[in-house]
Design a protein around this motif. Sequence first.
Motif, mmCIF file in Angstrom:
data_model
loop_
_atom_site.group_PDB
_atom_site.id
_atom_site.type_symbol
_atom_site.label_atom_id
_atom_site.label_comp_id
_atom_site.label_asym_id
_atom_site.label_seq_id
_atom_site.Cartn_x
_atom_site.Cartn_y
_atom_site.Cartn_z
ATOM 1 N N PRO A 9 -35.551 20.670 -10.921
ATOM 2 C CA PRO A 9 -35.913 21.663 -9.912
ATOM 3 C C PRO A 9 -34.911 22.812 -9.885
ATOM 4 C CG PRO A 9 -35.017 19.666 -8.894
ATOM 5 C CD PRO A 9 -35.233 19.355 -10.339
ATOM 6 N N ARG A 10 -35.431 24.041 -9.702
ATOM 7 C CA ARG A 10 -34.559 25.205 -9.663
ATOM 8 C C ARG A 10 -33.678 25.165 -8.429
ATOM 9 N NH1 ARG A 10 -33.330 26.888 -13.958
ATOM 10 N NH2 ARG A 10 -32.156 28.338 -12.665
ATOM 11 N N THR A 11 -32.467 25.652 -8.599
ATOM 12 C CA THR A 11 -31.534 25.742 -7.489
ATOM 13 C C THR A 11 -31.874 26.971 -6.658
ATOM 14 O OG1 THR A 11 -29.787 24.672 -8.773
ATOM 15 C CG2 THR A 11 -29.106 25.989 -6.878
ATOM 16 N N THR A 12 -32.048 26.796 -5.367
ATOM 17 C CA THR A 12 -32.336 27.915 -4.473
ATOM 18 C C THR A 12 -31.034 28.608 -4.085
ATOM 19 O OG1 THR A 12 -32.134 26.583 -2.459
ATOM 20 C CG2 THR A 12 -34.293 26.625 -3.541
ATOM 21 N N PRO A 13 -31.102 29.863 -3.599
ATOM 22 C CA PRO A 13 -29.881 30.535 -3.149
ATOM 23 C C PRO A 13 -29.114 29.728 -2.105
ATOM 24 C CG PRO A 13 -31.662 32.121 -3.345
ATOM 25 C CD PRO A 13 -32.274 30.765 -3.579
ATOM 26 N N ARG A 14 -29.863 29.112 -1.189
ATOM 27 C CA ARG A 14 -29.187 28.345 -0.135
ATOM 28 C C ARG A 14 -28.499 27.108 -0.689
ATOM 29 N NH1 ARG A 14 -32.508 27.153 5.219
ATOM 30 N NH2 ARG A 14 -32.316 29.438 5.224
ATOM 31 N N VAL A 18 -24.501 26.293 -0.559
ATOM 32 C CA VAL A 18 -23.989 25.081 0.085
ATOM 33 C C VAL A 18 -23.281 24.180 -0.932
ATOM 34 C CG1 VAL A 18 -24.635 22.974 1.307
ATOM 35 C CG2 VAL A 18 -25.692 25.147 1.928
ATOM 36 N N GLY A 19 -23.885 24.032 -2.116
ATOM 37 C CA GLY A 19 -23.261 23.214 -3.145
ATOM 38 C C GLY A 19 -21.922 23.765 -3.589
ATOM 39 N N SER A 20 -21.832 25.086 -3.723
ATOM 40 C CA SER A 20 -20.558 25.711 -4.079
ATOM 41 C C SER A 20 -19.526 25.483 -2.982
ATOM 42 C CB SER A 20 -20.754 27.207 -4.316
ATOM 43 O OG SER A 20 -21.549 27.435 -5.455
ATOM 44 N N MET A 21 -19.955 25.634 -1.735
ATOM 45 C CA MET A 21 -19.026 25.468 -0.625
ATOM 46 C C MET A 21 -18.468 24.052 -0.573
ATOM 47 S SD MET A 21 -19.658 25.653 3.489
ATOM 48 C CE MET A 21 -20.360 24.008 3.471
ATOM 49 N N LEU A 141 -19.629 32.637 -8.683
ATOM 50 C CA LEU A 141 -20.759 33.182 -9.448
ATOM 51 C C LEU A 141 -22.035 32.380 -9.229
ATOM 52 C CD1 LEU A 141 -19.166 34.269 -12.824
ATOM 53 C CD2 LEU A 141 -19.315 35.463 -10.643
ATOM 54 N N LEU A 142 -21.900 31.067 -9.049
ATOM 55 C CA LEU A 142 -23.082 30.258 -8.777
ATOM 56 C C LEU A 142 -23.766 30.731 -7.500
ATOM 57 C CD1 LEU A 142 -24.113 27.884 -10.504
ATOM 58 C CD2 LEU A 142 -23.176 26.333 -8.793
ATOM 59 N N SER A 143 -22.957 31.084 -6.496
ATOM 60 C CA SER A 143 -23.515 31.589 -5.233
ATOM 61 C C SER A 143 -24.048 33.009 -5.377
ATOM 62 C CB SER A 143 -22.437 31.563 -4.141
ATOM 63 O OG SER A 143 -22.007 30.255 -3.872
ATOM 64 N N VAL A 144 -23.241 33.885 -5.972
ATOM 65 C CA VAL A 144 -23.597 35.303 -6.050
ATOM 66 C C VAL A 144 -24.779 35.541 -6.982
ATOM 67 C CG1 VAL A 144 -22.759 37.568 -6.799
ATOM 68 C CG2 VAL A 144 -21.276 36.081 -5.440
ATOM 69 N N ARG A 209 -22.664 18.418 -6.998
ATOM 70 C CA ARG A 209 -22.517 19.466 -8.011
ATOM 71 C C ARG A 209 -23.406 19.217 -9.225
ATOM 72 N NH1 ARG A 209 -16.887 22.345 -8.401
ATOM 73 N NH2 ARG A 209 -17.878 23.444 -6.677
ATOM 74 N N LEU A 210 -23.622 17.962 -9.576
ATOM 75 C CA LEU A 210 -24.449 17.642 -10.750
ATOM 76 C C LEU A 210 -25.913 18.020 -10.550
ATOM 77 C CD1 LEU A 210 -22.860 14.222 -11.798
ATOM 78 C CD2 LEU A 210 -22.884 16.325 -13.163
ATOM 79 N N ARG A 211 -26.332 18.242 -9.314
ATOM 80 C CA ARG A 211 -27.723 18.596 -9.026
ATOM 81 C C ARG A 211 -27.996 20.092 -9.164
ATOM 82 N NH1 ARG A 211 -28.665 14.965 -3.496
ATOM 83 N NH2 ARG A 211 -28.489 12.911 -4.489
ATOM 84 N N LEU A 212 -26.941 20.905 -9.271
ATOM 85 C CA LEU A 212 -27.111 22.350 -9.338
ATOM 86 C C LEU A 212 -27.470 22.806 -10.748
ATOM 87 C CD1 LEU A 212 -24.023 23.450 -7.172
ATOM 88 C CD2 LEU A 212 -26.393 23.129 -6.424
ATOM 89 N N THR A 213 -28.051 23.989 -10.850
ATOM 90 C CA THR A 213 -28.366 24.589 -12.150
ATOM 91 C C THR A 213 -27.767 25.993 -12.202
ATOM 92 O OG1 THR A 213 -30.453 25.492 -11.335
ATOM 93 C CG2 THR A 213 -30.509 23.300 -12.358
ATOM 94 N N ASP A 214 -27.587 26.504 -13.418
ATOM 95 C CA ASP A 214 -27.113 27.876 -13.565
ATOM 96 C C ASP A 214 -28.197 28.847 -13.121
ATOM 97 O OD1 ASP A 214 -24.497 27.468 -14.558
ATOM 98 O OD2 ASP A 214 -25.296 26.978 -16.532
ATOM 99 N N ALA A 215 -27.768 30.072 -12.768
ATOM 100 C CA ALA A 215 -28.700 31.076 -12.268
ATOM 101 C C ALA A 215 -29.558 31.648 -13.396
ATOM 102 C CB ALA A 215 -27.917 32.203 -11.588
ATOM 103 N N PRO A 216 -30.777 32.100 -13.079
ATOM 104 C CA PRO A 216 -31.663 32.676 -14.110
ATOM 105 C C PRO A 216 -31.034 33.835 -14.874
ATOM 106 C CG PRO A 216 -32.902 32.228 -12.107
ATOM 107 C CD PRO A 216 -31.465 31.967 -11.778
ATOM 108 N N VAL A 217 -30.220 34.676 -14.208
ATOM 109 C CA VAL A 217 -29.629 35.824 -14.886
ATOM 110 C C VAL A 217 -28.729 35.378 -16.034
ATOM 111 C CG1 VAL A 217 -27.639 35.994 -13.317
ATOM 112 C CG2 VAL A 217 -28.435 38.037 -14.547
ATOM 113 N N PHE A 218 -28.033 34.249 -15.868
ATOM 114 C CA PHE A 218 -27.204 33.729 -16.954
ATOM 115 C C PHE A 218 -28.042 32.974 -17.974
ATOM 116 C CE2 PHE A 218 -24.806 30.257 -18.912
ATOM 117 C CZ PHE A 218 -23.832 30.983 -19.569
#
Length: 432
Positions: A9-14, A18-21, A141-144, A209-218
């Motif tokens: 599943p894609r990582t949402t901005p929220r 939260v995951g970064s925090m 960067l994961l957040s931004v 953290r293992l549940r997160l994905t990189d952003a589409p721009v990257f």
Amino acid sequence: MTTTVPAAPRTTPRSAAVGSMIGTTIEWYDFYLYATATALVFKPLFFPNVSSTAGTLAAFGTYAVGFGARPLGAVISGHLGDRVGRKAVLVGALLLMGIATTAIGVLPTYAQAGILAPALLVVLRLLQGLAVGAEWGGAALLSVEHATPGRRGLFGSFTQLGSSAGMLLATGVFYLVRTISGDAAFLSWAWRVPFLLSFVLVVVGLVIRLRLTDAPVFERLKASGETARLPVVEVLRTQPRNVVLTTGLRLSQIALFVLLTTYSLTYLQNTFGKDSSVGLVAVMVASAIGLVSTPLWGHLSDRFGRRPPYLFGSLAGIVALVLFFLAADSGSAVAVVLAIVFGVNVVHDAMYGPQAAWFGELFDTRVRYSGASLGYQIGAVLSGGFAPLIAAALLVAGDGRPWLIVAYFAGLAVLTFVSAWFARETNSEGLA
């Protein structure tokens, strides 16, 4: 018949924010544990056979070592983060920090192992520095990069919240353990408990953290095969101005924070006594308020720009530091708490809240991890890492009066003001 494996599943901005925090909170909990222990524990346990002044300088010297390793962590993580991905580097950074911090909790003291004890302490602090050098850029960067346009300041500030939350957790655990155990038991063995708790926190952080994905721009950049071969070299060749400016933007921000949250614990002992907890209480209050003030400043930077809060914070920091020293010398615990809250939440957070977004927006996607990390960590070394050590030396040179410390900080504040003035305003730009 073929079986289709569903995509992650894609990582949402929220969830990215939260995951970064949460991950950054755990990293900073570990890093600030060392800072708090430097002011309260390490001098008698690891440097007992020197004078009080020399012991303080030696303890803060090991603290500075962690900052010295951060640019190396930024170079390594920047290369991997811009080529392989943000998430992979963040997982490795969290593991390294957890191992190093837990190991500090089982270190022998000078009385048990002699000179080997402080030597091992320095090695583990170096590993902490490498981990933190890798952590911030990726988390920011994961957040931004996941954030929607017009809200990058707010979502980027969630990475910055890890600092306040980590500091609150670290000082809170230290205060609780010290209060429950008593001063004698705390110095004997209980100081190890907060470090050993790191293992549990790291496991929790890894699950998230293992549940997160990189952003589409990257991911688009990586899929196209256009990632930089040597991103650190490329950013220094093509965007050296932004590396210099982001370094300057860090100078007074990190120095003010370190002086008010780490050096202050030592300075306050001169007025309130070694057994006083007024410094820890003040830092905990400021850290708790930072959970609100940091995203507020990030949000304001989305509306009014990254530059205005920074210009205010850089110059107001001089006033904040003067107010702290006046409050500390007055002997009023209430005045100390108010001065630290003003300095951290009103002044420091004005710079810290917009920082993740501004640093990320100043660099292209190809070199964003390397550029943002280099500026952030080089600034941390030049200013934050040595601030307590320099402050301790300047206090001696000033015959116990703190005004040389204020003059030193004022120089950093001017450099940050100039950097903010010349840095490109980016709050209305897209990510290239």
